[in-house]
Design a protein around this motif. Structure first.
Motif, PDB file in Angstrom:
ATOM      1  N   TRP A   1     -10.405 -13.670  11.920  1.00 16.64           N
ATOM      2  CA  TRP A   1      -9.772 -14.999  11.859  1.00 16.64           C
ATOM      3  C   TRP A   1      -8.781 -15.099  10.707  1.00 16.64           C
ATOM      4  CZ3 TRP A   1     -10.138 -17.082  16.339  1.00 16.64           C
ATOM      5  CH2 TRP A   1     -11.267 -16.860  17.123  1.00 16.64           C
ATOM      6  N   ASP A   2      -8.985 -14.322   9.648  1.00 21.56           N
ATOM      7  CA  ASP A   2      -7.983 -14.295   8.568  1.00 21.56           C
ATOM      8  C   ASP A   2      -6.665 -13.743   9.099  1.00 21.56           C
ATOM      9  OD1 ASP A   2      -9.122 -15.263   5.990  1.00 21.56           O
ATOM     10  OD2 ASP A   2     -10.635 -13.752   6.423  1.00 21.56           O
ATOM     11  N   HIS A   3      -6.758 -12.753  10.005  1.00 22.00           N
ATOM     12  CA  HIS A   3      -5.535 -12.216  10.621  1.00 22.00           C
ATOM     13  C   HIS A   3      -4.905 -13.261  11.537  1.00 22.00           C
ATOM     14  CE1 HIS A   3      -5.272  -8.138   9.157  1.00 22.00           C
ATOM     15  NE2 HIS A   3      -6.582  -8.023   9.272  1.00 22.00           N
ATOM     16  N   VAL A   4      -5.746 -13.923  12.317  1.00 20.39           N
ATOM     17  CA  VAL A   4      -5.234 -14.928  13.266  1.00 20.39           C
ATOM     18  C   VAL A   4      -4.522 -16.056  12.509  1.00 20.39           C
ATOM     19  CG1 VAL A   4      -5.917 -16.697  14.950  1.00 20.39           C
ATOM     20  CG2 VAL A   4      -6.946 -14.413  15.046  1.00 20.39           C
ATOM     21  N   PHE A   5      -5.113 -16.519  11.410  1.00 14.08           N
ATOM     22  CA  PHE A   5      -4.574 -17.693  10.715  1.00 14.08           C
ATOM     23  C   PHE A   5      -3.757 -17.345   9.466  1.00 14.08           C
ATOM     24  CE2 PHE A   5      -8.418 -19.392  12.933  1.00 14.08           C
ATOM     25  CZ  PHE A   5      -7.731 -20.204  13.827  1.00 14.08           C
ATOM     26  N   GLY A   6      -3.495 -16.061   9.262  1.00 12.14           N
ATOM     27  CA  GLY A   6      -2.600 -15.664   8.168  1.00 12.14           C
ATOM     28  C   GLY A   6      -3.163 -15.871   6.774  1.00 12.14           C
ATOM     29  N   THR A   7      -4.469 -15.625   6.596  1.00  3.66           N
ATOM     30  CA  THR A   7      -5.044 -15.805   5.256  1.00  3.66           C
ATOM     31  C   THR A   7      -5.678 -14.507   4.739  1.00  3.66           C
ATOM     32  OG1 THR A   7      -7.037 -16.684   6.348  1.00  3.66           O
ATOM     33  CG2 THR A   7      -5.496 -18.292   5.435  1.00  3.66           C
ATOM     34  N   THR A   8      -5.146 -13.375   5.185  1.00  5.80           N
ATOM     35  CA  THR A   8      -5.705 -12.120   4.677  1.00  5.80           C
ATOM     36  C   THR A   8      -5.294 -11.949   3.208  1.00  5.80           C
ATOM     37  OG1 THR A   8      -3.767 -10.975   5.485  1.00  5.80           O
ATOM     38  CG2 THR A   8      -5.716 -10.875   6.880  1.00  5.80           C
ATOM     39  N   LEU A   9      -6.022 -11.094   2.541  1.00  5.68           N
ATOM     40  CA  LEU A   9      -5.772 -10.855   1.120  1.00  5.68           C
ATOM     41  C   LEU A   9      -5.788  -9.350   0.904  1.00  5.68           C
ATOM     42  CD1 LEU A   9      -5.566 -12.145  -1.710  1.00  5.68           C
ATOM     43  CD2 LEU A   9      -8.049 -12.288  -1.740  1.00  5.68           C
ATOM     44  N   ASP A  10      -4.780  -8.855   0.244  1.00  7.86           N
ATOM     45  CA  ASP A  10      -4.748  -7.425  -0.026  1.00  7.86           C
ATOM     46  C   ASP A  10      -5.779  -7.124  -1.112  1.00  7.86           C
ATOM     47  OD1 ASP A  10      -4.210  -4.789  -0.352  1.00  7.86           O
ATOM     48  OD2 ASP A  10      -2.472  -5.118  -1.642  1.00  7.86           O
ATOM     49  N   ALA A  11      -6.826  -6.444  -0.695  1.00  7.27           N
ATOM     50  CA  ALA A  11      -7.928  -6.223  -1.624  1.00  7.27           C
ATOM     51  C   ALA A  11      -8.001  -4.758  -2.034  1.00  7.27           C
ATOM     52  CB  ALA A  11      -9.224  -6.663  -0.974  1.00  7.27           C
ATOM     53  N   ALA A  12      -6.854  -4.175  -2.348  1.00  8.23           N
ATOM     54  CA  ALA A  12      -6.825  -2.757  -2.667  1.00  8.23           C
ATOM     55  C   ALA A  12      -7.766  -2.442  -3.838  1.00  8.23           C
ATOM     56  CB  ALA A  12      -5.405  -2.326  -3.002  1.00  8.23           C
ATOM     57  N   ARG A  13      -7.587  -3.153  -4.936  1.00 10.08           N
ATOM     58  CA  ARG A  13      -8.450  -2.933  -6.105  1.00 10.08           C
ATOM     59  C   ARG A  13      -8.738  -4.306  -6.713  1.00 10.08           C
ATOM     60  NH1 ARG A  13      -7.513   0.321 -11.217  1.00 10.08           N
ATOM     61  NH2 ARG A  13      -9.482   1.424 -11.549  1.00 10.08           N
ATOM     62  N   VAL A  14      -9.995  -4.640  -6.805  1.00 11.48           N
ATOM     63  CA  VAL A  14     -10.376  -5.988  -7.225  1.00 11.48           C
ATOM     64  C   VAL A  14     -10.648  -6.002  -8.725  1.00 11.48           C
ATOM     65  CG1 VAL A  14     -12.006  -7.875  -6.832  1.00 11.48           C
ATOM     66  CG2 VAL A  14     -11.396  -6.353  -4.938  1.00 11.48           C
ATOM     67  N   ARG A  15     -10.043  -6.965  -9.406  1.00 12.54           N
ATOM     68  CA  ARG A  15     -10.269  -7.124 -10.847  1.00 12.54           C
ATOM     69  C   ARG A  15     -11.448  -8.085 -11.053  1.00 12.54           C
ATOM     70  NH1 ARG A  15      -5.962  -6.418 -14.362  1.00 12.54           N
ATOM     71  NH2 ARG A  15      -6.176  -8.497 -15.222  1.00 12.54           N
ATOM     72  N   VAL A  16     -12.525  -7.558 -11.583  1.00 16.33           N
ATOM     73  CA  VAL A  16     -13.757  -8.336 -11.713  1.00 16.33           C
ATOM     74  C   VAL A  16     -13.957  -8.737 -13.178  1.00 16.33           C
ATOM     75  CG1 VAL A  16     -16.264  -8.314 -11.367  1.00 16.33           C
ATOM     76  CG2 VAL A  16     -14.782  -7.008  -9.825  1.00 16.33           C
ATOM     77  N   PRO A  17     -14.018 -10.042 -13.481  1.00 16.35           N
ATOM     78  CA  PRO A  17     -14.337 -10.444 -14.856  1.00 16.35           C
ATOM     79  C   PRO A  17     -15.707  -9.879 -15.234  1.00 16.35           C
ATOM     80  CG  PRO A  17     -13.591 -12.338 -13.567  1.00 16.35           C
ATOM     81  CD  PRO A  17     -13.796 -11.204 -12.602  1.00 16.35           C
ATOM     82  N   ARG A  18     -15.745  -9.215 -16.365  1.00 17.93           N
ATOM     83  CA  ARG A  18     -16.964  -8.518 -16.781  1.00 17.93           C
ATOM     84  C   ARG A  18     -18.196  -9.419 -16.772  1.00 17.93           C
ATOM     85  NH1 ARG A  18     -16.886  -3.368 -19.503  1.00 17.93           N
ATOM     86  NH2 ARG A  18     -14.623  -3.194 -19.498  1.00 17.93           N
ATOM     87  N   ARG A  19     -18.019 -10.684 -17.206  1.00 11.30           N
ATOM     88  CA  ARG A  19     -19.190 -11.581 -17.302  1.00 11.30           C
ATOM     89  C   ARG A  19     -19.748 -11.957 -15.922  1.00 11.30           C
ATOM     90  NH1 ARG A  19     -14.677 -14.314 -17.800  1.00 11.30           N
ATOM     91  NH2 ARG A  19     -14.353 -16.175 -16.521  1.00 11.30           N
ATOM     92  N   LEU A  20     -18.936 -11.747 -14.874  1.00  9.77           N
ATOM     93  CA  LEU A  20     -19.369 -12.133 -13.531  1.00  9.77           C
ATOM     94  C   LEU A  20     -19.641 -10.917 -12.638  1.00  9.77           C
ATOM     95  CD1 LEU A  20     -16.789 -15.036 -12.930  1.00  9.77           C
ATOM     96  CD2 LEU A  20     -19.209 -15.280 -13.497  1.00  9.77           C
ATOM     97  N   ALA A  21     -19.677  -9.729 -13.252  1.00  9.38           N
ATOM     98  CA  ALA A  21     -19.806  -8.495 -12.462  1.00  9.38           C
ATOM     99  C   ALA A  21     -21.111  -8.478 -11.656  1.00  9.38           C
ATOM    100  CB  ALA A  21     -19.748  -7.286 -13.377  1.00  9.38           C
ATOM    101  N   MET A  22     -21.001  -7.999 -10.416  1.00  8.81           N
ATOM    102  CA  MET A  22     -22.187  -7.865  -9.575  1.00  8.81           C
ATOM    103  C   MET A  22     -23.109  -6.819 -10.216  1.00  8.81           C
ATOM    104  SD  MET A  22     -19.112  -8.125  -8.105  1.00  8.81           S
ATOM    105  CE  MET A  22     -18.453  -6.723  -7.218  1.00  8.81           C
ATOM    106  N   PRO A  23     -24.435  -7.034 -10.165  1.00  9.14           N
ATOM    107  CA  PRO A  23     -25.351  -6.097 -10.836  1.00  9.14           C
ATOM    108  C   PRO A  23     -25.208  -4.651 -10.354  1.00  9.14           C
ATOM    109  CG  PRO A  23     -26.550  -7.750  -9.528  1.00  9.14           C
ATOM    110  CD  PRO A  23     -25.130  -8.186  -9.571  1.00  9.14           C
ATOM    111  N   TRP A  24     -24.860  -4.456  -9.081  1.00 10.17           N
ATOM    112  CA  TRP A  24     -24.777  -3.093  -8.547  1.00 10.17           C
ATOM    113  C   TRP A  24     -23.503  -2.369  -8.980  1.00 10.17           C
ATOM    114  CZ3 TRP A  24     -20.355  -2.516  -5.814  1.00 10.17           C
ATOM    115  CH2 TRP A  24     -19.838  -3.624  -5.140  1.00 10.17           C
TER     116      TRP A  24
END
Ligand SMILES: [Zn+2]
Ligand SMILES: [Zn+2]
Length: 207
Positions: free
Chosen positions: A140-163
């Motif tokens: 649906w992101d493709h259908v409605f034009g809301t895709t996001l280029d997620a090549a490399r995600v910048r993660v704020p250290r304080r919010l990093a996923m535990p894994w």
């Protein structure tokens, strides 16, 4: 045979129907204009504090309410068996969404789909909460034009996923192609208030 095809078709339609609702709810309710509407408040809290998930009873209540509307409607339109099958597909996909979203936050990816799902969803969290609304699929992101280029995600250290990080708070090499850590791990009332403020306004957290 014809009945079987109808039942499978209804099930698939139900599952696809859920993904459209998943997209619509996420875009127009959870990240809609009002930050206080039911669902929006909980979801934005999830953005501010990524290990927060709305309580199960709220989700069960929402699922029951949707079933109470969708089931009689589906049965009315297509008959009892296809209506039940449609609703089963719909609810089954909804439950899958809940599990897949939770796992994305709590467990490392296994396989290409898990890797895509996490990269896409964390780009939604950390790059632009107004895009990449689909959690289970990008359709649906493709259908409605809301895709996001997620090549490399910048993660704020304080919010990093535990894994994503090891015991020293550094990124595991296995994930370094997809993510980079930015900022410090420092977290106090001020950073939490700023993260909440950003989430309420559908902005990504500061880095
Ligand atoms: Zn999330
Ligand atoms: Zn969101």
């Amino acid at each position: 045979m014809q009945m079987l095809v109808a039942l499978v078709g209804a099930f698939v339609l139900g599952a696809v129907g859920w993904t459209l609702l998943e997209y619509g709810l996420h875009r127009f309710v959870f990240h809609g204009k009002s930050a206080t509407r039911l669902g929006a408040r909980e979801h934005r809290q999830h953005h501010a504090q990524v290990d927060y998930f709305a309580p199960w009873w709220q989700k069960a209540l929402a699922a029951s309410a949707v079933t109470a509307v969708a089931l009689p409607l589906a049965i009315g339109v297509s008959g009892t068996a296809p209506g039940l099958s449609f609703t089963a597909g719909f609810i089954g996909m909804y439950l899958s969404y809940e599990v897949l979203h939770r796992l994305a936050h709590t467990r490392p990816p296994r396989g290409a789909y898990g890797r895509w799902r996490r990269r896409n969803h964390f780009a939604h969290h950390f790059a632009d909460p107004r895009r990449a609304m689909g959690v289970t699929s990008p359709f649906w992101d493709h259908v409605f034009g809301t895709t996001l280029d997620a090549a490399r995600v910048r993660v704020p250290r304080r919010l990093a996923m535990p894994w994503l990080v090891d015991a020293n708070g550094e990124i595991w090499p296995a994930h370094a192609d997809d993510y980079e850590l930015v900022g410090t791990a420092f977290d106090d009332e001020r950073t939490r208030a700023a993260d909440t403020e950003a989430a309420m306004h559908n902005r990504s957290p500061s880095t």
